[in-house]
Scaffold this active site. Structure first.
Site, PDB file in Angstrom:
ATOM      1  N   GLY A  28      -0.862  22.323  33.428  1.00  0.00           N
ATOM      2  CA  GLY A  28      -1.981  22.078  32.512  1.00  0.00           C
ATOM      3  C   GLY A  28      -1.362  21.488  31.259  1.00  0.00           C
ATOM      4  O   GLY A  28      -0.256  21.900  30.891  1.00  0.00           O
ATOM      5  N   LYS A 223       1.998   7.045  21.769  1.00  0.00           N
ATOM      6  CA  LYS A 223       2.755   6.785  23.004  1.00  0.00           C
ATOM      7  C   LYS A 223       2.116   5.605  23.716  1.00  0.00           C
ATOM      8  O   LYS A 223       0.907   5.429  23.652  1.00  0.00           O
ATOM      9  CB  LYS A 223       2.683   8.034  23.906  1.00  0.00           C
ATOM     10  N   ASP A 256       2.904  15.001  27.924  1.00  0.00           N
ATOM     11  CA  ASP A 256       3.075  16.424  27.558  1.00  0.00           C
ATOM     12  C   ASP A 256       4.539  16.732  27.250  1.00  0.00           C
ATOM     13  O   ASP A 256       4.857  17.477  26.311  1.00  0.00           O
ATOM     14  CB  ASP A 256       2.630  17.349  28.710  1.00  0.00           C
TER      15      ASP A 256
HETATM   16  P1  ADP Z   1       0.500   9.866  28.849  1.00  0.00           P
HETATM   17  O1  ADP Z   1       1.237  10.587  29.941  1.00  0.00           O
HETATM   18  O2  ADP Z   1      -0.048  10.800  27.816  1.00  0.00           O
HETATM   19  O3  ADP Z   1      -0.488   8.842  29.337  1.00  0.00           O
HETATM   20  P2  ADP Z   1       2.306   7.673  28.292  1.00  0.00           P
HETATM   21  O4  ADP Z   1       2.063   7.115  29.644  1.00  0.00           O
HETATM   22  O5  ADP Z   1       2.038   6.772  27.151  1.00  0.00           O
HETATM   23  O6  ADP Z   1       1.587   9.049  28.021  1.00  0.00           O
HETATM   24  O7  ADP Z   1       3.838   8.095  28.276  1.00  0.00           O
HETATM   25  C1  ADP Z   1       4.394   9.007  27.362  1.00  0.00           C
HETATM   26  C2  ADP Z   1       5.848   8.657  27.151  1.00  0.00           C
HETATM   27  O8  ADP Z   1       6.539   8.698  28.406  1.00  0.00           O
HETATM   28  C3  ADP Z   1       6.079   7.250  26.622  1.00  0.00           C
HETATM   29  O9  ADP Z   1       5.995   7.188  25.213  1.00  0.00           O
HETATM   30  C4  ADP Z   1       7.496   6.989  27.108  1.00  0.00           C
HETATM   31  O10 ADP Z   1       8.424   7.619  26.255  1.00  0.00           O
HETATM   32  C5  ADP Z   1       7.512   7.673  28.468  1.00  0.00           C
HETATM   33  N1  ADP Z   1       7.115   6.725  29.528  1.00  0.00           N
HETATM   34  C6  ADP Z   1       5.958   6.700  30.225  1.00  0.00           C
HETATM   35  N2  ADP Z   1       5.967   5.702  31.149  1.00  0.00           N
HETATM   36  C7  ADP Z   1       7.162   5.094  31.039  1.00  0.00           C
HETATM   37  C8  ADP Z   1       7.813   4.010  31.727  1.00  0.00           C
HETATM   38  N3  ADP Z   1       7.204   3.327  32.711  1.00  0.00           N
HETATM   39  N4  ADP Z   1       9.074   3.676  31.346  1.00  0.00           N
HETATM   40  C9  ADP Z   1       9.706   4.356  30.367  1.00  0.00           C
HETATM   41  N5  ADP Z   1       9.158   5.386  29.687  1.00  0.00           N
HETATM   42  C10 ADP Z   1       7.906   5.753  30.010  1.00  0.00           C
END
Ligand code: ADP
Length: 296
Positions: A28, A223, A256
Protein backbone atom coordinates in the site's frame (compact mmCIF):
# COMPACT_ATOMS: atom_id res chain seq x y z
CA UNK A 1 13.31 11.97 14.21
CA UNK A 2 9.90 10.30 14.62
CA UNK A 3 8.06 9.48 11.41
CA UNK A 4 4.34 8.67 11.21
CA UNK A 5 2.81 7.36 8.00
CA UNK A 6 -1.00 7.32 7.72
CA UNK A 7 -2.93 5.18 5.23
CA UNK A 8 -4.01 1.77 4.02
CA UNK A 9 -2.02 -1.44 3.67
CA UNK A 10 -3.62 -4.31 1.75
CA UNK A 11 -2.94 -7.98 1.23
CA UNK A 12 -1.44 -8.54 -2.21
CA UNK A 13 -1.77 -11.72 -4.25
CA UNK A 14 0.86 -11.74 -7.02
CA UNK A 15 1.57 -14.45 -9.61
CA UNK A 16 4.10 -16.91 -8.16
CA UNK A 17 5.42 -18.01 -11.56
CA UNK A 18 3.53 -21.31 -11.32
CA UNK A 19 0.31 -20.84 -13.39
CA UNK A 20 -2.79 -20.45 -11.21
CA UNK A 21 -0.73 -19.97 -8.03
CA UNK A 22 -0.27 -16.71 -6.17
CA UNK A 23 2.13 -15.47 -3.51
CA UNK A 24 0.72 -13.37 -0.67
CA UNK A 25 2.37 -10.21 0.54
CA UNK A 26 1.33 -6.83 1.92
CA UNK A 27 1.55 -3.45 0.21
CA UNK A 28 0.00 0.00 0.00
CA UNK A 29 1.52 3.36 -0.92
CA UNK A 30 2.00 4.85 2.58
CA UNK A 31 2.96 1.44 3.99
CA UNK A 32 5.59 0.97 1.26
CA UNK A 33 7.11 4.33 2.18
CA UNK A 34 7.43 3.56 5.90
CA UNK A 35 8.74 0.08 4.98
CA UNK A 36 11.51 1.60 2.82
CA UNK A 37 12.23 4.28 5.38
CA UNK A 38 12.86 1.59 8.02
CA UNK A 39 15.06 -0.32 5.56
CA UNK A 40 17.10 2.79 4.80
CA UNK A 41 17.23 4.30 8.28
CA UNK A 42 16.71 1.74 11.05
CA UNK A 43 17.73 4.49 13.47
CA UNK A 44 14.61 6.52 12.62
CA UNK A 45 11.45 5.71 14.56
CA UNK A 46 8.83 4.78 11.94
CA UNK A 47 5.19 4.26 12.91
CA UNK A 48 2.19 3.31 10.78
CA UNK A 49 -1.32 4.58 11.47
CA UNK A 50 -4.17 2.55 10.05
CA UNK A 51 -7.06 0.30 11.04
CA UNK A 52 -7.11 -3.47 10.48
CA UNK A 53 -9.35 -6.38 11.43
CA UNK A 54 -9.07 -8.92 14.26
CA UNK A 55 -8.69 -11.92 11.95
CA UNK A 56 -5.60 -13.98 11.15
CA UNK A 57 -4.64 -12.05 8.01
CA UNK A 58 -4.65 -8.83 10.05
CA UNK A 59 -2.50 -10.60 12.68
CA UNK A 60 -0.08 -11.56 9.92
CA UNK A 61 0.18 -7.98 8.72
CA UNK A 62 0.94 -6.83 12.27
CA UNK A 63 3.59 -9.55 12.63
CA UNK A 64 5.21 -8.44 9.38
CA UNK A 65 5.33 -4.82 10.54
CA UNK A 66 6.66 -5.79 13.97
CA UNK A 67 9.35 -7.95 12.34
CA UNK A 68 10.80 -4.99 10.48
CA UNK A 69 10.50 -2.65 13.43
CA UNK A 70 7.56 -0.50 12.31
CA UNK A 71 5.81 0.84 15.41
CA UNK A 72 2.29 -0.61 15.26
CA UNK A 73 1.07 0.72 18.58
CA UNK A 74 -1.32 3.23 16.98
CA UNK A 75 -3.04 0.67 14.78
CA UNK A 76 -6.68 0.14 15.76
CA UNK A 77 -8.47 -3.19 15.34
CA UNK A 78 -12.06 -3.60 14.22
CA UNK A 79 -13.96 -6.82 14.91
CA UNK A 80 -16.41 -6.12 12.03
CA UNK A 81 -13.85 -5.58 9.25
CA UNK A 82 -10.65 -6.90 7.71
CA UNK A 83 -7.87 -5.53 5.51
CA UNK A 84 -8.36 -4.83 1.79
CA UNK A 85 -7.06 -7.25 -0.85
CA UNK A 86 -5.80 -6.93 -4.39
CA UNK A 87 -4.87 -9.49 -6.98
CA UNK A 88 -2.29 -9.04 -9.72
CA UNK A 89 -2.72 -11.06 -12.89
CA UNK A 90 -0.47 -11.14 -15.90
CA UNK A 91 -2.46 -10.83 -19.11
CA UNK A 92 -0.22 -11.01 -22.21
CA UNK A 93 2.71 -9.77 -20.11
CA UNK A 94 0.76 -6.74 -18.79
CA UNK A 95 -0.14 -6.50 -15.10
CA UNK A 96 -3.84 -6.13 -14.36
CA UNK A 97 -5.20 -5.36 -10.89
CA UNK A 98 -8.46 -6.38 -9.16
CA UNK A 99 -9.31 -4.81 -5.80
CA UNK A 100 -11.48 -5.83 -2.85
CA UNK A 101 -11.22 -2.85 -0.53
CA UNK A 102 -14.70 -1.29 -0.29
CA UNK A 103 -15.24 -2.51 3.25
CA UNK A 104 -11.63 -2.49 4.38
CA UNK A 105 -10.91 -1.56 7.99
CA UNK A 106 -8.60 1.26 6.84
CA UNK A 107 -11.67 3.24 5.77
CA UNK A 108 -12.24 3.74 9.51
CA UNK A 109 -8.68 4.87 10.27
CA UNK A 110 -9.72 8.41 11.18
CA UNK A 111 -12.71 7.41 13.33
CA UNK A 112 -10.85 7.54 16.64
CA UNK A 113 -10.05 11.24 16.72
CA UNK A 114 -8.40 11.19 20.17
CA UNK A 115 -5.99 8.42 19.12
CA UNK A 116 -5.23 10.22 15.88
CA UNK A 117 -4.40 13.44 17.72
CA UNK A 118 -2.12 11.51 20.12
CA UNK A 119 -0.29 9.71 17.30
CA UNK A 120 0.27 12.92 15.36
CA UNK A 121 1.42 14.73 18.51
CA UNK A 122 4.07 12.03 19.09
CA UNK A 123 5.56 12.45 15.58
CA UNK A 124 7.96 14.98 14.07
CA UNK A 125 7.12 14.11 10.46
CA UNK A 126 3.62 13.19 9.35
CA UNK A 127 3.22 11.53 5.95
CA UNK A 128 -0.02 10.86 4.07
CA UNK A 129 -1.24 10.63 0.49
CA UNK A 130 -4.12 11.25 -1.86
CA UNK A 131 -5.00 7.57 -1.44
CA UNK A 132 -5.24 8.03 2.35
CA UNK A 133 -7.79 10.79 1.71
CA UNK A 134 -9.60 8.95 -1.09
CA UNK A 135 -10.57 5.90 0.97
CA UNK A 136 -12.25 7.95 3.72
CA UNK A 137 -15.84 9.11 3.97
CA UNK A 138 -16.14 12.93 3.79
CA UNK A 139 -16.57 13.36 7.60
CA UNK A 140 -13.48 11.22 8.28
CA UNK A 141 -11.46 13.04 5.62
CA UNK A 142 -12.33 16.36 7.27
CA UNK A 143 -11.36 15.00 10.66
CA UNK A 144 -7.98 13.75 9.39
CA UNK A 145 -7.28 16.99 7.53
CA UNK A 146 -8.20 19.07 10.59
CA UNK A 147 -5.78 17.04 12.72
CA UNK A 148 -2.98 17.38 10.18
CA UNK A 149 -3.65 21.10 9.76
CA UNK A 150 -3.33 21.62 13.51
CA UNK A 151 -0.06 19.66 13.55
CA UNK A 152 1.24 21.78 10.67
CA UNK A 153 0.27 24.99 12.46
CA UNK A 154 2.00 23.66 15.57
CA UNK A 155 5.24 23.37 13.57
CA UNK A 156 5.37 19.68 12.67
CA UNK A 157 6.70 18.72 9.25
CA UNK A 158 3.98 17.38 6.99
CA UNK A 159 4.82 15.46 3.78
CA UNK A 160 2.19 14.59 1.19
CA UNK A 161 2.14 12.55 -2.02
CA UNK A 162 -0.99 13.49 -4.04
CA UNK A 163 -1.01 9.99 -5.63
CA UNK A 164 -3.97 10.79 -7.88
CA UNK A 165 -6.21 7.71 -8.28
CA UNK A 166 -9.51 8.84 -9.86
CA UNK A 167 -11.03 5.36 -9.47
CA UNK A 168 -11.02 5.76 -5.68
CA UNK A 169 -12.84 9.10 -5.70
CA UNK A 170 -16.53 9.85 -6.33
CA UNK A 171 -15.44 12.22 -9.14
CA UNK A 172 -12.28 13.99 -10.33
CA UNK A 173 -13.50 17.41 -9.14
CA UNK A 174 -13.62 16.15 -5.54
CA UNK A 175 -10.23 14.46 -6.00
CA UNK A 176 -8.57 17.64 -7.25
CA UNK A 177 -10.20 19.89 -4.64
CA UNK A 178 -9.30 17.57 -1.75
CA UNK A 179 -5.74 16.98 -2.94
CA UNK A 180 -5.18 20.74 -3.06
CA UNK A 181 -6.55 20.96 0.51
CA UNK A 182 -4.01 18.31 1.53
CA UNK A 183 -1.23 20.32 -0.08
CA UNK A 184 -2.28 23.49 1.79
CA UNK A 185 -1.25 21.93 5.09
CA UNK A 186 1.91 20.25 3.80
CA UNK A 187 5.49 21.45 3.96
CA UNK A 188 6.68 18.90 1.42
CA UNK A 189 4.64 17.82 -1.62
CA UNK A 190 5.92 14.87 -3.69
CA UNK A 191 3.78 14.60 -6.85
CA UNK A 192 4.35 12.52 -10.00
CA UNK A 193 4.24 14.65 -13.13
CA UNK A 194 2.42 12.23 -15.42
CA UNK A 195 -0.63 12.05 -13.14
CA UNK A 196 -0.59 15.77 -12.38
CA UNK A 197 -0.38 16.70 -16.07
CA UNK A 198 -3.27 14.38 -16.87
CA UNK A 199 -5.62 15.60 -14.15
CA UNK A 200 -4.58 19.22 -13.59
CA UNK A 201 -3.45 20.00 -17.14
CA UNK A 202 0.06 21.10 -16.03
CA UNK A 203 2.06 21.76 -19.18
CA UNK A 204 5.41 20.96 -17.54
CA UNK A 205 6.82 20.05 -14.09
CA UNK A 206 7.40 23.78 -13.43
CA UNK A 207 3.62 24.28 -13.64
CA UNK A 208 3.10 21.50 -11.07
CA UNK A 209 5.61 23.23 -8.79
CA UNK A 210 3.87 26.61 -9.11
CA UNK A 211 0.44 25.14 -8.31
CA UNK A 212 1.64 23.48 -5.10
CA UNK A 213 3.79 26.45 -4.06
CA UNK A 214 0.71 28.67 -4.51
CA UNK A 215 -1.18 26.27 -2.25
CA UNK A 216 1.44 26.89 0.46
CA UNK A 217 4.06 24.11 0.15
CA UNK A 218 7.64 25.01 1.15
CA UNK A 219 9.16 22.23 -0.93
CA UNK A 220 7.81 20.54 -4.03
CA UNK A 221 9.64 17.58 -5.56
CA UNK A 222 8.16 16.52 -8.92
CA UNK A 223 8.97 12.94 -9.94
CA UNK A 224 8.82 12.22 -13.63
CA UNK A 225 9.73 8.58 -14.37
CA UNK A 226 13.07 8.47 -16.25
CA UNK A 227 13.10 12.27 -16.70
CA UNK A 228 14.82 14.74 -14.36
CA UNK A 229 13.20 15.50 -11.01
CA UNK A 230 12.15 19.16 -10.75
CA UNK A 231 12.14 20.79 -7.33
CA UNK A 232 11.38 23.97 -5.44
CA UNK A 233 13.10 24.67 -2.14
CA UNK A 234 13.67 27.97 -0.31
CA UNK A 235 12.90 30.00 -3.41
CA UNK A 236 15.19 27.92 -5.66
CA UNK A 237 13.94 25.96 -8.64
CA UNK A 238 16.17 23.37 -10.28
CA UNK A 239 16.19 19.89 -11.80
CA UNK A 240 18.18 16.76 -10.92
CA UNK A 241 18.75 13.98 -13.50
CA UNK A 242 17.86 10.41 -12.51
CA UNK A 243 20.04 7.38 -13.20
CA UNK A 244 19.32 5.80 -16.57
CA UNK A 245 18.16 2.21 -16.14
CA UNK A 246 18.55 -0.15 -19.08
CA UNK A 247 16.51 -2.95 -17.56
CA UNK A 248 13.32 -1.70 -15.91
CA UNK A 249 11.59 -4.80 -14.54
CA UNK A 250 8.62 -3.47 -12.53
CA UNK A 251 7.90 0.17 -11.62
CA UNK A 252 5.55 -0.72 -8.73
CA UNK A 253 6.38 1.49 -5.72
CA UNK A 254 8.88 3.63 -7.67
CA UNK A 255 7.30 6.79 -6.28
CA UNK A 256 6.76 5.36 -2.77
CA UNK A 257 10.38 4.24 -2.45
CA UNK A 258 11.60 7.55 -3.92
CA UNK A 259 9.62 9.39 -1.21
CA UNK A 260 11.21 7.20 1.48
CA UNK A 261 14.67 7.86 0.03
CA UNK A 262 14.03 11.60 0.13
CA UNK A 263 12.48 11.67 3.62
CA UNK A 264 15.31 9.47 4.95
CA UNK A 265 17.66 12.38 4.25
CA UNK A 266 15.53 15.07 5.92
CA UNK A 267 17.50 15.23 9.14
CA UNK A 268 20.83 15.44 7.32
CA UNK A 269 22.16 18.83 6.43
CA UNK A 270 22.74 18.18 2.73
CA UNK A 271 21.69 20.04 -0.44
CA UNK A 272 18.36 19.23 -2.12
CA UNK A 273 20.20 17.90 -5.17
CA UNK A 274 21.88 15.24 -2.99
CA UNK A 275 18.62 14.33 -1.26
CA UNK A 276 16.93 13.86 -4.62
CA UNK A 277 19.86 11.91 -6.06
CA UNK A 278 19.72 9.59 -3.02
CA UNK A 279 15.96 9.18 -3.50
CA UNK A 280 16.30 8.28 -7.17
CA UNK A 281 19.03 5.74 -6.37
CA UNK A 282 16.55 3.99 -4.08
CA UNK A 283 13.80 4.06 -6.74
CA UNK A 284 16.30 2.83 -9.36
CA UNK A 285 16.99 -0.29 -7.28
CA UNK A 286 13.29 -0.91 -6.70
CA UNK A 287 12.33 -0.80 -10.39
CA UNK A 288 14.98 -3.36 -11.27
CA UNK A 289 13.18 -6.08 -9.27
CA UNK A 290 9.65 -7.49 -9.10
CA UNK A 291 7.12 -6.40 -6.48
CA UNK A 292 6.41 -3.37 -4.32
CA UNK A 293 8.80 -4.25 -1.48
CA UNK A 294 12.33 -4.96 -2.67
CA UNK A 295 15.23 -5.75 -0.33
CA UNK A 296 17.67 -2.85 -0.83
P1 ADP B 1 5.25 7.05 -9.56
O1 ADP B 1 5.65 5.64 -9.24
O2 ADP B 1 4.72 7.78 -8.37
O3 ADP B 1 4.40 7.18 -10.80
P2 ADP B 1 7.49 7.92 -11.17
O4 ADP B 1 7.14 6.94 -12.22
O5 ADP B 1 7.59 9.33 -11.60
O6 ADP B 1 6.59 7.84 -9.88
O7 ADP B 1 8.90 7.44 -10.61
C1 ADP B 1 9.43 7.83 -9.37
C2 ADP B 1 10.94 7.82 -9.45
O8 ADP B 1 11.39 6.51 -9.82
C3 ADP B 1 11.51 8.74 -10.52
O9 ADP B 1 11.67 10.07 -10.05
C4 ADP B 1 12.85 8.08 -10.79
O10 ADP B 1 13.77 8.43 -9.79
C5 ADP B 1 12.51 6.60 -10.68
N1 ADP B 1 12.12 6.05 -11.99
C6 ADP B 1 10.89 5.68 -12.40
N2 ADP B 1 10.93 5.19 -13.67
C7 ADP B 1 12.21 5.24 -14.06
C8 ADP B 1 12.93 4.84 -15.24
N3 ADP B 1 12.30 4.32 -16.31
N4 ADP B 1 14.27 5.02 -15.27
C9 ADP B 1 14.93 5.54 -14.21
N5 ADP B 1 14.32 5.92 -13.06
C10 ADP B 1 12.99 5.78 -12.98
Amino acid sequence: MRFLSIGECMAELAPSGDPGHFRMGFAGDTFNTVWYLRALRPDIHGAYYTAIGMDTISDKLLEEMDAIGIDTSWISRRPDRTIGLYLIELLNGERSFSYWRNSSAAKCLADEKAALIKAVAAADIIYFSGITLAILEPYARDSLLDTIREAHEFGKTVAFDPNLRPGLWPDTKTMKKTVMRGAEMSNIVLPSFEDEAFHFGDIDPAATIERYVSAGADRVIVKNGPHPVAFFHQGNRDTVPVSQIANVVDTTAAGDSFNAGYLAELDRDIPQQEMIAAASRVAAKVIQSHGALVQL
